[in-house]
Design an enzyme around this catalytic site. Structure first.
Site, PDB file in Angstrom:
ATOM      1  N   ALA A  74       0.814  -1.209   0.000  1.00  0.00           N
ATOM      2  CA  ALA A  74       0.000   0.000   0.000  1.00  0.00           C
ATOM      3  C   ALA A  74       0.852   1.265   0.000  1.00  0.00           C
ATOM      4  CB  ALA A  74      -0.935   0.001   1.211  1.00  0.00           C
ATOM      5  N   SER A 206      -3.152  -3.259   0.159  1.00  0.00           N
ATOM      6  CA  SER A 206      -2.043  -4.078   0.608  1.00  0.00           C
ATOM      7  C   SER A 206      -2.562  -5.491   0.838  1.00  0.00           C
ATOM      8  CB  SER A 206      -1.529  -3.469   1.912  1.00  0.00           C
ATOM      9  OG  SER A 206      -0.633  -4.338   2.517  1.00  0.00           O
ATOM     10  N   THR A 246       9.639  -6.901 -12.845  1.00  0.00           N
ATOM     11  CA  THR A 246       9.071  -8.234 -12.986  1.00  0.00           C
ATOM     12  C   THR A 246       8.004  -8.451 -11.915  1.00  0.00           C
ATOM     13  OG1 THR A 246      11.133  -9.076 -13.869  1.00  0.00           O
ATOM     14  CG2 THR A 246       9.614 -10.705 -12.942  1.00  0.00           C
ATOM     15  N   CYS A 335       4.468   1.574  12.627  1.00  0.00           N
ATOM     16  CA  CYS A 335       5.615   2.263  12.036  1.00  0.00           C
ATOM     17  C   CYS A 335       6.075   3.421  12.910  1.00  0.00           C
ATOM     18  CB  CYS A 335       5.262   2.824  10.660  1.00  0.00           C
ATOM     19  SG  CYS A 335       4.075   1.866   9.742  1.00  0.00           S
TER      20      CYS A 335
END
Lengths: 403, 118
Positions: A74, A206, A246, A335
């Site tokens: 996210a 997410s 990728t 966080c």
């Protein structure tokens, strides 16, 4: 032994443990997957798995597969949305409106643009955690390029009324070509989320918040009318030219499987989680001086944010996480550093600083049991009581908060 | 980097010297508060000569390091003289209690409370 160990895990809003069924779906592609951009047989098989996963993510939000762009999570999806909307303006700064309680993955890229000359408005929220639509409308001006809102707040679980935003301003956004971005990291798989009902141009997601793997997410990019967004990275034209690199097949297969599971179980599962969340709150209210943050009538099932009077925030978090049995809980977002001060979200809601610092986010998930709830409640009550008893008499007086 | 040493963790989770002493002739009390909202109360019981600290307990509203440091300091103070107590500094507390340098201010809080008490 799983990596979350013996702790009572109530930190699902930070990362929800991988569902074993998702793991099973991922394993064959972890063991061997070709590059899905390759034209040979193995490459085509990988590409097929990627497209099936894309359809599964799209199905959960009522979007088309061609509206899903894979990202690493996210944070990247929100950065791509915000910086991509800015990049589409070819460097001409404009005005951005967001909300003061947004996740740092939204606020930081917006503040970064602020440093490059963009004008930024961070809307306040009311005590219940929601924005005022009048204030949102009043903030818009002729140079507004982007409006970025949060569907479900990561710290409090408060659900923003996006249908009301669309009803009031959807037409206006479209006429003025204002890009409407929504951070839905905490709502995917938890709330019915139909992209066209939200009316957003860009929505960030997410996988690991809904028991999918860490390290993968997606950005919904509306096709009709086409969201005005330009790539931020360059290097190979993957993902409709919006996100080179990728595609990690096992990761996106995992996200697809997690979305499929969440879609099947959402109603029943969220009801069970809400019942456990309510039980936890009932238990914690056995303590005096407890406050629930975020209006109960519009919070998501899995998040309970509680402030405790008369305890020191850092001691409370340490006591809960280091004590026995250890709880895996967060103070605000995982966080944010507890040493750096109290939550910007709670402060924006008018919670007094001391109580904001002594607030715990309990976040429940698919694997949270009734027993987890009882043990977590017992432990929390015990720890708050212990810390209050340790304090000099004056510090424990709830009256200290009246001022 | 862990913010709490093992020593701090143990004392924080189970401080042996938490408590209060009733006010009296032989009880010295010192209080201190820090900007972050931390508060500390130290209680020292001295012998009949008023020289030796027979008992030392604390109450604290603060971070784990403050609680651990107060617990360590009370242990250190027991059996020592008031003169020795006056010489207890934040640096000694930091080392003795096993605080990380960024928690040095917890030692200062104790130094302040001790100064008021003695």
């Amino acid at each position: 032994m799983n990596a979350t160990g013996k702790a009572i895990y109530l930190d699902n809003a930070a990362s929800a443990p991988l569902d074993p069924a998702v793991r099973e779906a991922m394993l064959p592609y972890l063991v061997s997957a070709a590059n899905p951009a390759s034209e040979h047989g193995p490459g085509r098989a990988a590409a097929e798995a990627v497209e099936t996963a894309r359809e599964r993510v799209a199905a959960l939000i009522g979007a088309g597969p061609d509206e899903i762009v894979w990202t690493s999570g996210a944070t990247e999806a929100n950065n791509l949305a915000i910086s991509g909307a800015a990049a589409a303006r070819r460097g001409r700064p404009g005005h951005i409106v967001t909300v003061a309680t947004a996740h740092k993955a939204v606020l930081d890229p917006i503040r970064h643009l602020g440093g490059l000359g963009w004008r930024v408005t961070e809307l306040p929220v009311n005590a219940g955690g929601r924005i005022d639509l009048d204030e949102l409308e009043a903030a818009l001006s002729g140079d507004t390029v982007l409006v970025s809102l949060t569907h479900v707040n990561n710290e409090t679980g408060v659900i923003e009324d996006l249908a009301a935003v669309r009803a009031r301003l959807g037409e206006y956004f479209r006429e003025r070509e204002i890009v409407f971005h929504v951070d839905a990291a905490q709502s995917l798989g938890k709330l019915p989320l139909a992209a066209d009902e939200i009316g957003a141009d860009l929505i960030g997601f997410s996988a690991h918040k809904l028991h999918g793997p860490q390290g993968v997410g997606a950005l919904y990019v509306r096709r009709r009318p086409r969201a005005r967004i330009a790539p931020v990275w360059h290097g190979g034209g993957h993902e409709q030219g919006l996100r080179p690199g990728t595609v990690p097949v096992h990761q996106v297969v995992g996200m697809g499987a997690a979305c499929a599971l969440a879609g099947e179980r959402m109603v029943e599962e969220q009801a069970a989680i809400a019942r456990r969340r309510d039980r936890l709150w009932t238990r914690l209210r056995e303590l005096s001086g407890t406050h629930r943050h975020g209006a109960a009538e519009h919070t998501v099932a899995g998040i309970l944010n509680v402030g405790f009077e008369g305890v020191h925030g850092e001691a409370l978090l340490a006591g809960l996480t280091l004590g026995a049995p250890p709880l895996a809980v967060s103070s605000g977002a995982a966080c944010s550093d507890v040493r750096a001060g109290s939550s910007h979200v709670l402060r924006a809601m008018g919670v007094p600083p001391e109580r904001a610092a002594a607030s715990i986010r309990f976040s429940l998930g698919r694997f949270t049991t009734d027993d987890d709830i009882e043990r977590a409640a017992d432990r929390t009550i015990e720890e708050v009581t212990r810390l209050r008893a340790l304090a000099p008499a004056e510090a424990t007086r709830p009256a200290a908060e009246v001022a | 980097m862990p913010i709490y040493s093992d020593a701090v963790r143990k004392r924080f989770l189970a401080p042996a010297h938490a408590g209060e002493l009733p006010r009296g002739e032989r009880v010295l009390e010192g209080r201190a508060a820090a900007a972050g909202g931390s508060e500390l109360a130290l209680y020292l019981a001295v012998d009949a000569d008023g020289e030796t600290i027979e008992n030392a307990v604390f109450r604290a509203h603060g971070c784990p390091s403050c609680i651990a440091a107060a617990d360590w300091a009370c242990e250190w103070l027991r059996g020592r003289t008031l003169r020795q107590a006056r010489g207890l500094t934040a640096v000694t507390i930091e080392e003795g209690a096993g605080l990380v340098p960024e928690k040095r201010n917890c030692g200062l809080l104790i130094e302040d409370a001790l100064e008021e008490a003695v």
